[in-house]
Design a protein around this motif. Structure first.
Motif, PDB file in Angstrom:
ATOM      1  N   GLN A 283      38.517  37.844  47.677  1.00 55.64           N
ATOM      2  CA  GLN A 283      39.518  38.309  48.795  1.00 55.64           C
ATOM      3  C   GLN A 283      40.705  39.161  48.191  1.00 55.64           C
ATOM      4  N   THR A 284      41.278  38.937  46.842  1.00 55.33           N
ATOM      5  CA  THR A 284      42.196  39.343  45.926  1.00 55.33           C
ATOM      6  C   THR A 284      41.766  40.721  45.775  1.00 55.33           C
ATOM      7  N   ILE A 285      40.577  40.633  45.001  1.00 54.72           N
ATOM      8  CA  ILE A 285      39.965  41.853  44.765  1.00 54.72           C
ATOM      9  C   ILE A 285      39.627  42.993  45.835  1.00 54.72           C
ATOM     10  N   ILE A 286      39.102  42.713  46.956  1.00 52.85           N
ATOM     11  CA  ILE A 286      39.117  43.443  48.010  1.00 52.85           C
ATOM     12  C   ILE A 286      40.436  43.826  48.551  1.00 52.85           C
ATOM     13  N   ASP A 287      41.433  42.930  48.679  1.00 49.34           N
ATOM     14  CA  ASP A 287      42.929  43.368  49.132  1.00 49.34           C
ATOM     15  C   ASP A 287      43.346  44.601  48.152  1.00 49.34           C
ATOM     16  N   GLU A 288      42.979  44.264  46.759  1.00 48.88           N
ATOM     17  CA  GLU A 288      43.560  44.981  45.796  1.00 48.88           C
ATOM     18  C   GLU A 288      42.932  46.442  46.048  1.00 48.88           C
ATOM     19  N   VAL A 289      41.673  46.634  46.365  1.00 52.36           N
ATOM     20  CA  VAL A 289      40.989  47.847  46.266  1.00 52.36           C
ATOM     21  C   VAL A 289      41.219  48.377  47.459  1.00 52.36           C
ATOM     22  N   SER A 290      41.344  47.919  48.747  1.00 50.10           N
ATOM     23  CA  SER A 290      41.451  48.527  49.855  1.00 50.10           C
ATOM     24  C   SER A 290      43.057  49.093  50.085  1.00 50.10           C
ATOM     25  N   MET A 293      44.303  50.785  45.944  1.00 50.73           N
ATOM     26  CA  MET A 293      43.238  51.623  45.098  1.00 50.73           C
ATOM     27  C   MET A 293      42.663  52.896  45.806  1.00 50.73           C
ATOM     28  N   CYS A 294      42.085  52.467  46.666  1.00 50.00           N
ATOM     29  CA  CYS A 294      41.269  53.558  47.647  1.00 50.00           C
ATOM     30  C   CYS A 294      42.259  54.579  48.559  1.00 50.00           C
ATOM     31  N   ASP A 295      42.001  55.916  48.285  1.00 52.19           N
ATOM     32  CA  ASP A 295      42.579  57.002  49.226  1.00 52.19           C
ATOM     33  C   ASP A 295      42.245  56.939  50.666  1.00 52.19           C
ATOM     34  N   TRP A 296      41.158  56.200  50.975  1.00 51.81           N
ATOM     35  CA  TRP A 296      40.745  56.151  52.326  1.00 51.81           C
ATOM     36  C   TRP A 296      40.334  57.549  53.157  1.00 51.81           C
ATOM     37  N   ASN A 297      39.459  58.080  52.162  1.00 56.67           N
ATOM     38  CA  ASN A 297      38.904  59.329  52.714  1.00 56.67           C
ATOM     39  C   ASN A 297      37.781  59.054  53.409  1.00 56.67           C
ATOM     40  N   VAL A 304      28.520  42.118  48.028  1.00 55.35           N
ATOM     41  CA  VAL A 304      28.617  40.755  47.313  1.00 55.35           C
ATOM     42  C   VAL A 304      27.520  40.083  46.669  1.00 55.35           C
ATOM     43  N   ALA A 305      27.173  39.937  45.615  1.00 50.95           N
ATOM     44  CA  ALA A 305      25.879  39.509  45.297  1.00 50.95           C
ATOM     45  C   ALA A 305      26.178  38.344  44.162  1.00 50.95           C
ATOM     46  N   TYR A 306      25.629  37.048  44.908  1.00 47.07           N
ATOM     47  CA  TYR A 306      25.989  35.705  44.122  1.00 47.07           C
ATOM     48  C   TYR A 306      24.534  35.373  43.410  1.00 47.07           C
ATOM     49  N   SER A 307      24.630  35.126  41.982  1.00 48.22           N
ATOM     50  CA  SER A 307      23.229  34.995  41.369  1.00 48.22           C
ATOM     51  C   SER A 307      23.499  33.315  40.929  1.00 48.22           C
ATOM     52  N   GLU A 308      22.402  32.633  41.467  1.00 49.90           N
ATOM     53  CA  GLU A 308      22.116  31.064  41.560  1.00 49.90           C
ATOM     54  C   GLU A 308      21.982  30.816  39.861  1.00 49.90           C
ATOM     55  N   LEU A 309      21.551  31.796  39.022  1.00 50.64           N
ATOM     56  CA  LEU A 309      21.175  31.557  37.793  1.00 50.64           C
ATOM     57  C   LEU A 309      22.180  31.399  36.916  1.00 50.64           C
ATOM     58  N   ASP A 310      23.193  32.278  36.868  1.00 59.30           N
ATOM     59  CA  ASP A 310      24.245  32.099  36.051  1.00 59.30           C
ATOM     60  C   ASP A 310      25.635  31.968  36.547  1.00 59.30           C
ATOM     61  N   TYR A 311      25.484  31.695  38.003  1.00 55.08           N
ATOM     62  CA  TYR A 311      26.737  31.275  38.776  1.00 55.08           C
ATOM     63  C   TYR A 311      27.699  32.348  38.659  1.00 55.08           C
ATOM     64  N   SER A 312      27.219  33.746  38.642  1.00 53.32           N
ATOM     65  CA  SER A 312      28.150  34.846  38.384  1.00 53.32           C
ATOM     66  C   SER A 312      28.412  35.698  40.034  1.00 53.32           C
ATOM     67  N   ILE A 313      29.180  36.294  40.248  1.00 57.81           N
ATOM     68  CA  ILE A 313      29.175  37.269  41.357  1.00 57.81           C
ATOM     69  C   ILE A 313      29.573  38.706  40.978  1.00 57.81           C
ATOM     70  N   THR A 314      28.675  39.616  41.577  1.00 59.74           N
ATOM     71  CA  THR A 314      29.007  40.962  41.243  1.00 59.74           C
ATOM     72  C   THR A 314      29.386  41.503  42.493  1.00 59.74           C
ATOM     73  N   MET A 315      30.708  42.243  42.444  1.00 56.08           N
ATOM     74  CA  MET A 315      31.309  42.786  43.731  1.00 56.08           C
ATOM     75  C   MET A 315      31.088  44.240  43.396  1.00 56.08           C
ATOM     76  N   GLN A 316      30.403  45.264  44.506  1.00 55.88           N
ATOM     77  CA  GLN A 316      30.533  46.544  44.059  1.00 55.88           C
ATOM     78  C   GLN A 316      31.250  47.325  45.361  1.00 55.88           C
ATOM     79  N   PHE A 317      32.031  48.163  45.210  1.00 57.31           N
ATOM     80  CA  PHE A 317      32.626  48.885  46.199  1.00 57.31           C
ATOM     81  C   PHE A 317      32.430  50.317  46.068  1.00 57.31           C
ATOM     82  N   LEU A 318      31.624  50.869  47.026  1.00 60.26           N
ATOM     83  CA  LEU A 318      31.427  52.250  47.085  1.00 60.26           C
ATOM     84  C   LEU A 318      32.585  53.040  48.196  1.00 60.26           C
TER      85      LEU A 318
END
Length: 364
Positions: A283-290, A293-297, A304-318
């Motif tokens: 949520q902190t990352i989402i708040d910082e981006v929105s 950082m974002c110009d909101w054009n 938000v993608a959670y991998s059960e293999l290595d317990y990692s989360i990948t967040m992508q913002f388009l």
């Protein structure tokens, strides 16, 4: 230690049909091995364990434990269970007994130990699992993780040669999982032979000598953790190991009811898949981006993608319509840089025709 030959288990259904849950399983388990049993739900993992110590007797086949066929008619199965202990997902403690009484009941009643000896050994086991101070507490006053650690101590009190763990963390709050897994790791270091049905992929990868991947009622593929997790040979195994849990949503505004709804949905997603402790980071990352950082054009598509293999989360913002990079150097962006470096393992940005694609990798 354990040899399994042509093991089958069939259930009689209410409609008269038969359901074959285990199909001709063959394997060997050596003393000191730690075998994690993984696979999709409904593939016979728990039934396999329950057949090994005859909680659910197998329909046919052989189970040779310490040289004895435990499926033979004259076998004393209670004696077998003393040496092949089992820890259940729902603890199965005696609610009317204290923690210490739970741990000493078996040694006193079944092994014939006197009370003082059983209590001394019981306190040593409770110390080992970090619950010595809870000896006189009733189970109802324990957390789920504490109950499971008591269940492990109770199992160890019978001095088993082998322990079967049936999804030992599945009934726990995510915050309590690590305390139980740490006890199992300790047993593995001590050389205890264990078979563990688990959905904790990283734990299975780290602690096991071998992995059984079950599918369709059989051991579909087996090998070392490196073989199964890094180089599985069969497509079904590959699909399971590569499992990713995804959550997608789109923000059209940086505040308001829509924003709050997606925040709540993300919290539920994190709780469902066991990384609720990391929700605030996401949520902190989402708040910082929105917000900063974002110009909101245009809208922001978030994955938000959670991998059960290595317990990692990948967040992508388009960020649609973002024509300039949002990752900037300079003193005016120092706070943002500090936030991202403190939370993310790495951050990359790619400029696309539709806007900026920001990718953040987070370990949990």
């Amino acid at each position: 230690m354990i040899t399994i030959k042509n093991l089958c288990k069939t259930f009689q259904m209410p409609d008269g049909n038969k359901l074959e849950v285990l199909k001709d399983i063959n394997c060997e388990i050596e003393k000191g091995e730690v075998i994690s049993i993984i696979g999709p739900s409904g593939t016979g993992k728990s039934t396999f364990l329950r057949c090994l110590n005859a909680i659910d007797p197998a329909t046919s086949g052989e189970i040779i434990f310490n040289g004895e066929d435990i499926m033979a008619k004259n076998v004393k199965i209670d004696k077998v269970r003393q040496k092949m202990g089992m820890v259940f997902q729902n603890f199965n403690l005696f609610d009317h007994m204290t923690v210490l009484e739970n741990v000493t009941f078996g040694p006193i009643r079944l092994l014939g130990k006197d009370k003082k000896e059983a209590e001394d050994e019981g306190m040593e086991l409770l110390h080992m699992v970090g619950l010595e101070e809870k000896a006189d507490v009733m189970p109802r006053n324990l957390s789920g993780g504490q109950k499971q650690r008591v269940a492990i101590a109770r199992c160890l009190s019978m001095k088993p040669d082998c322990i079967l763990f049936d999804e030992p963390t599945s009934a726990l709050d995510p915050t309590m999982v690590s305390e139980v897994l740490s006890v199992i790791r300790q047993l593995a270091k001590q050389g205890m032979t264990m078979l563990i049905v688990t959905h904790e992929m990283k734990f299975a990868k780290d602690v096991s000598t071998r992995i059984f991947f079950m599918y369709g009622g059989n051991i579909y593929e087996e090998g070392t953790p490196d073989q199964i997790f890094n180089n599985p040979q069969k497509e079904v195994t590959q699909n399971f190991i590569g499992r990713i849990r995804s959550f997608n949503f789109t923000l059209t505004n940086k505040e308001g009811a829509e924003y709050d709804k997606h925040s709540n949905d993300l919290n539920e997603f994190s709780m469902k898949y066991g990384f609720a402790n990391s929700y605030y980071k996401l949520q902190t990352i989402i708040d910082e981006v929105s917000v900063h950082m974002c110009d909101w054009n245009g809208p922001i598509d978030i994955n938000v993608a959670y991998s059960e293999l290595d317990y990692s989360i990948t967040m992508q913002f388009l960020m649609h319509g973002q024509t300039t990079p949002v990752l900037k150097e300079g003193d005016d962006n120092r706070i943002t840089q500090s936030i991202f470096s403190g939370i993310c393992d790495n951050v990359t940005e790619t400029m696309k025709p539709e806007g900026s694609l920001l990718t953040c990798k987070i370990s949990i």
